[in-house]
Design a protein around this motif. Sequence first.
Motif: not given
Length: 460
Positions: A276-290
């Motif tokens: 799972x970690x290997x798949x999820x790396x290189x995340x982009x940031x985004x909105x908080x309250x959701x």
Amino acid sequence: MRGAVAAGHPATADAGAEILEAGGTAADAAVAACLASCVAETVMTGLLGGGHAIYFDAESRRAANLDCFVAMPGLGRERREIALVELEVPFGSELVHYAVGIGSCGVPGISAGLDALWSEHGRLPWAQLVEPALGLARRDVPMPAAHASCLAMLAPVMTMNEGARIYSPGGTLLREGDPLRQPGLAEALEAVASEGPRCAYEGTIGRALLDLMDERGGLVTEEDLQAYEAHWNEPVKVDFRGYEVLTRAGLSEFPAALVSLPELRGRREPERALAVVGTLLEQLPGQTGTTNLAVIDEQGNACVLTTSLGLGSGDFLPGLDLHLNSMLGEADLLVAPLEPGERMASMMAPSLALDADGVALAVGAAGGTRLRSALLQAVAGVLDEGLEAQAAVDRPRLHPVAALVHLEPGFGVETIAALESAGFEVREWPGTHHYFGGVSAVTRTHAAGDPRRSGAARVV
């Protein structure tokens, strides 16, 4: 097949279940639940925010995405810059930069999205769908633990201007169990019930929004509101473990993550975590309250709807207690220069998994940067590993940020050792936390709300 609703607050789930029991479709229930979330979950969302949905029509076996996200304002006016209020918001031990204020408010889309869902797939009268939310607005809604924790984190913006009266009455920030009182929302929802969903653009709420823009120097114009429409479009299709998963592309990059995820069934926890970690790396940031909700009705129609205000701008419509969105202050959502009227980028990825019998899973997630990791782990838990929905949602989550892997409690010492041996720094959190996202999921037989966001589910 039984109907089911999963959402980010018990009152939201109750509203959707009430409409299903009254004979409403999944679209009707989603509209009612979303309106209820705009009363019970105002730390997370609100009627002046934006969102994305996916709807499956069981009779035609067709699915479509609905884009009702926030648009860039400024139609009919020369482009101008407005100073924003800079904030640093603590996520655990990390400080994340945001900008709020009247200039951070984009053209809201939720009302137009609810209109589109109801017009295309609804069955019950519009006013009936507003009634559960209106009932909530006329009484106090207790603050759940996760919402009180999120409020404490977002207090600098939630208590700006008119928000202090709502979230810090008498100078004391609301805590778990305290009544959330927003009397202006009753007046706002009465207008929504009588004037219809375009009230936010051409009626009482729209006029109040334009008045506040004029008073405080915001960017949203009358032309922006009149021009805004929700858009239906084709979903992205991904084959995953024998299911056809329908979702949307976007900053979350969820479809690509799902395609690349190695099979997890039968793997030991350390192996699963590394995959799972290997798949999820290189995340982009985004909105908080959701927040997020998922619905299936007895006919097999399904709807997943995710909505957000960002943090919220810190400005509220006087007398109506409606918080403005802050999407223009989310720099990471402005991935390209936008012209007035164009939609901003979003990490939202409401999703459906289909098999020969129809919808096997309807699922979505909230959580900004953690949205993809929460959604991926929940979807894989159900479709790959065969877990029931609540077990997949409840299971401890991880979230990687570059070489640092955040872990909820419950992972074994072998898993921690495996991650460290692979070169990662591991940060163990002392308890489950809304940082790790909020998932709502329904299947043909089960439904799951996320305890990290004080979520709830109802089967009717």
